[in-house]
Design a protein around this motif. Structure first.
Motif, PDB file in Angstrom:
ATOM      1  N   VAL A   8     100.134  50.610  45.304  1.00 42.01           N
ATOM      2  CA  VAL A   8     100.046  49.967  46.613  1.00 42.01           C
ATOM      3  C   VAL A   8      98.626  49.397  46.752  1.00 42.01           C
ATOM      4  N   TYR A   9      98.513  48.274  47.434  1.00 43.39           N
ATOM      5  CA  TYR A   9      97.197  47.708  47.724  1.00 43.39           C
ATOM      6  C   TYR A   9      96.805  48.099  49.148  1.00 43.39           C
ATOM      7  N   GLN A  10      95.589  48.579  49.323  1.00 44.54           N
ATOM      8  CA  GLN A  10      95.082  49.015  50.619  1.00 44.54           C
ATOM      9  C   GLN A  10      93.990  48.033  51.045  1.00 44.54           C
ATOM     10  N   PRO A  11      94.333  47.016  51.873  1.00 41.28           N
ATOM     11  CA  PRO A  11      93.360  45.975  52.198  1.00 41.28           C
ATOM     12  C   PRO A  11      92.175  46.449  53.028  1.00 41.28           C
ATOM     13  N   ASN A  12      92.340  47.476  53.859  1.00 40.02           N
ATOM     14  CA  ASN A  12      91.217  47.977  54.659  1.00 40.02           C
ATOM     15  C   ASN A  12      90.091  48.480  53.775  1.00 40.02           C
ATOM     16  N   LEU A  13      90.449  49.070  52.627  1.00 36.92           N
ATOM     17  CA  LEU A  13      89.451  49.616  51.704  1.00 36.92           C
ATOM     18  C   LEU A  13      89.195  48.696  50.519  1.00 36.92           C
ATOM     19  N   GLY A  14      90.055  47.687  50.332  1.00 36.86           N
ATOM     20  CA  GLY A  14      89.912  46.774  49.206  1.00 36.86           C
ATOM     21  C   GLY A  14      90.194  47.447  47.871  1.00 36.86           C
ATOM     22  N   VAL A  15      91.150  48.370  47.844  1.00 38.39           N
ATOM     23  CA  VAL A  15      91.458  49.099  46.621  1.00 38.39           C
ATOM     24  C   VAL A  15      92.945  49.027  46.290  1.00 38.39           C
ATOM     25  N   THR A  16      93.228  49.097  44.998  1.00 37.88           N
ATOM     26  CA  THR A  16      94.588  49.309  44.522  1.00 37.88           C
ATOM     27  C   THR A  16      94.716  50.802  44.256  1.00 37.88           C
ATOM     28  N   GLU A  17      95.756  51.414  44.773  1.00 40.03           N
ATOM     29  CA  GLU A  17      95.985  52.843  44.594  1.00 40.03           C
ATOM     30  C   GLU A  17      97.271  53.035  43.803  1.00 40.03           C
ATOM     31  N   VAL A  18      97.298  54.065  42.972  1.00 40.04           N
ATOM     32  CA  VAL A  18      98.486  54.395  42.199  1.00 40.04           C
ATOM     33  C   VAL A  18      98.780  55.884  42.409  1.00 40.04           C
ATOM     34  N   PHE A  19     100.026  56.180  42.718  1.00 45.49           N
ATOM     35  CA  PHE A  19     100.476  57.547  42.965  1.00 45.49           C
ATOM     36  C   PHE A  19     101.565  57.887  41.956  1.00 45.49           C
ATOM     37  N   ALA A  20     101.632  59.149  41.574  1.00 45.67           N
ATOM     38  CA  ALA A  20     102.676  59.597  40.651  1.00 45.67           C
ATOM     39  C   ALA A  20     102.825  61.112  40.799  1.00 45.67           C
ATOM     40  N   ARG A  21     103.878  61.631  40.194  1.00 45.89           N
ATOM     41  CA  ARG A  21     104.067  63.082  40.153  1.00 45.89           C
ATOM     42  C   ARG A  21     103.438  63.587  38.866  1.00 45.89           C
ATOM     43  N   GLY A  22     102.540  64.554  39.008  1.00 39.24           N
ATOM     44  CA  GLY A  22     101.903  65.143  37.841  1.00 39.24           C
ATOM     45  C   GLY A  22     102.855  66.071  37.110  1.00 39.24           C
ATOM     46  N   THR A  23     102.473  66.496  35.931  1.00 35.37           N
ATOM     47  CA  THR A  23     103.330  67.395  35.148  1.00 35.37           C
ATOM     48  C   THR A  23     103.526  68.739  35.838  1.00 35.37           C
ATOM     49  N   ASP A  24     102.642  69.098  36.786  1.00 40.48           N
ATOM     50  CA  ASP A  24     102.810  70.331  37.554  1.00 40.48           C
ATOM     51  C   ASP A  24     103.605  70.113  38.841  1.00 40.48           C
ATOM     52  N   GLY A  25     104.108  68.889  39.067  1.00 40.70           N
ATOM     53  CA  GLY A  25     104.899  68.573  40.247  1.00 40.70           C
ATOM     54  C   GLY A  25     104.084  68.095  41.435  1.00 40.70           C
ATOM     55  N   LYS A  26     102.770  68.190  41.385  1.00 44.53           N
ATOM     56  CA  LYS A  26     101.931  67.770  42.507  1.00 44.53           C
ATOM     57  C   LYS A  26     101.738  66.258  42.488  1.00 44.53           C
ATOM     58  N   LEU A  27     101.506  65.694  43.672  1.00 41.70           N
ATOM     59  CA  LEU A  27     101.223  64.264  43.781  1.00 41.70           C
ATOM     60  C   LEU A  27      99.826  64.011  43.240  1.00 41.70           C
ATOM     61  N   ILE A  28      99.717  63.079  42.299  1.00 42.33           N
ATOM     62  CA  ILE A  28      98.419  62.700  41.768  1.00 42.33           C
ATOM     63  C   ILE A  28      98.119  61.256  42.142  1.00 42.33           C
ATOM     64  N   HIS A  29      96.838  60.899  42.100  1.00 45.25           N
ATOM     65  CA  HIS A  29      96.383  59.642  42.679  1.00 45.25           C
ATOM     66  C   HIS A  29      95.165  59.127  41.906  1.00 45.25           C
ATOM     67  N   VAL A  30      95.116  57.814  41.732  1.00 48.65           N
ATOM     68  CA  VAL A  30      93.964  57.140  41.155  1.00 48.65           C
ATOM     69  C   VAL A  30      93.808  55.820  41.903  1.00 48.65           C
ATOM     70  N   TYR A  31      92.609  55.274  41.937  1.00 53.67           N
ATOM     71  CA  TYR A  31      92.420  53.992  42.618  1.00 53.67           C
ATOM     72  C   TYR A  31      91.371  53.159  41.890  1.00 53.67           C
ATOM     73  N   ARG A  32      91.471  51.840  42.101  1.00 51.70           N
ATOM     74  CA  ARG A  32      90.483  50.906  41.556  1.00 51.70           C
ATOM     75  C   ARG A  32      89.856  50.168  42.725  1.00 51.70           C
ATOM     76  N   GLY A  33      88.547  50.239  42.797  1.00 54.18           N
ATOM     77  CA  GLY A  33      87.822  49.610  43.889  1.00 54.18           C
ATOM     78  C   GLY A  33      87.443  48.177  43.572  1.00 54.18           C
ATOM     79  N   GLU A  34      86.665  47.592  44.469  1.00 52.53           N
ATOM     80  CA  GLU A  34      86.230  46.206  44.302  1.00 52.53           C
ATOM     81  C   GLU A  34      85.339  46.029  43.079  1.00 52.53           C
ATOM     82  N   ASP A  35      84.744  47.125  42.573  1.00 51.85           N
ATOM     83  CA  ASP A  35      83.929  47.051  41.357  1.00 51.85           C
ATOM     84  C   ASP A  35      84.786  47.021  40.090  1.00 51.85           C
TER      85      ASP A  35
END
Length: 146
Positions: A8-35
């Motif tokens: 998902v793109y988050q325009p307020n922060l100017g970042v692309t975020e990616v969510f997925a289910r980790g191998t332990d079942g928990k929600l995991i998250h990574v993002y790429r900023g304007e840099d």
């Protein structure tokens, strides 16, 4: 990663975020900023999910929201607060899903709508009302999905 990613793109922060289910079942998250650099993966809370999450930017309230099916089949939800922290997980309603949720933002009504396949095979639906509460779940028609 134990499932498909949900970007998902988050325009307020100017970042692309990616969510997925980790191998332990928990929600995991990574993002790429304007840099253009990616952050490290991290877990959001301790709730274990089943299947792939669904993510959306909700412009009428300015938040990224993530929906997932809990291990018990209930729809669970988390969102980013204005201070950039994550809310606690919450359960939306009492209907159980047999599929991963899908989500859409409807700009004409400013509703976030969530869909999923119920245990009876029907398409179930809920949406965020203008007062920010969630509508009761309802089935859409009588057509059953396989």
């Amino acid at each position: 990663m134990a499932g498909d990613p949900a970007p998902v793109y988050q325009p307020n922060l100017g970042v692309t975020e990616v969510f997925a289910r980790g191998t332990d079942g928990k929600l995991i998250h990574v993002y790429r900023g304007e840099d253009l650099k990616w952050s490290a993966w991290d877990a959001i809370g301790d709730w274990e999910t089943a299947g792939a999450p669904a993510a959306i930017y909700q412009p009428s309230i300015g938040v990224t929201e993530v929906f997932a099916r809990g291990k018990d089949g209930l729809l669970i939800h988390v969102y980013r607060n204005e201070d950039l922290s994550w809310s606690n997980w919450s359960v939306i309603g009492e209907w159980k899903l047999s599929s991963d949720p899908t989500v859409v933002y409807q700009p004409n009504t400013k509703f976030t709508e969530v869909f999923g396949r119920g245990l009876d095979g029907l398409v179930d639906h809920t949406w965020r009302k203008p007062d920010l509460s969630w509508a009761a779940w309802d089935a859409i028609g009588t057509w059953k999905l396989g």
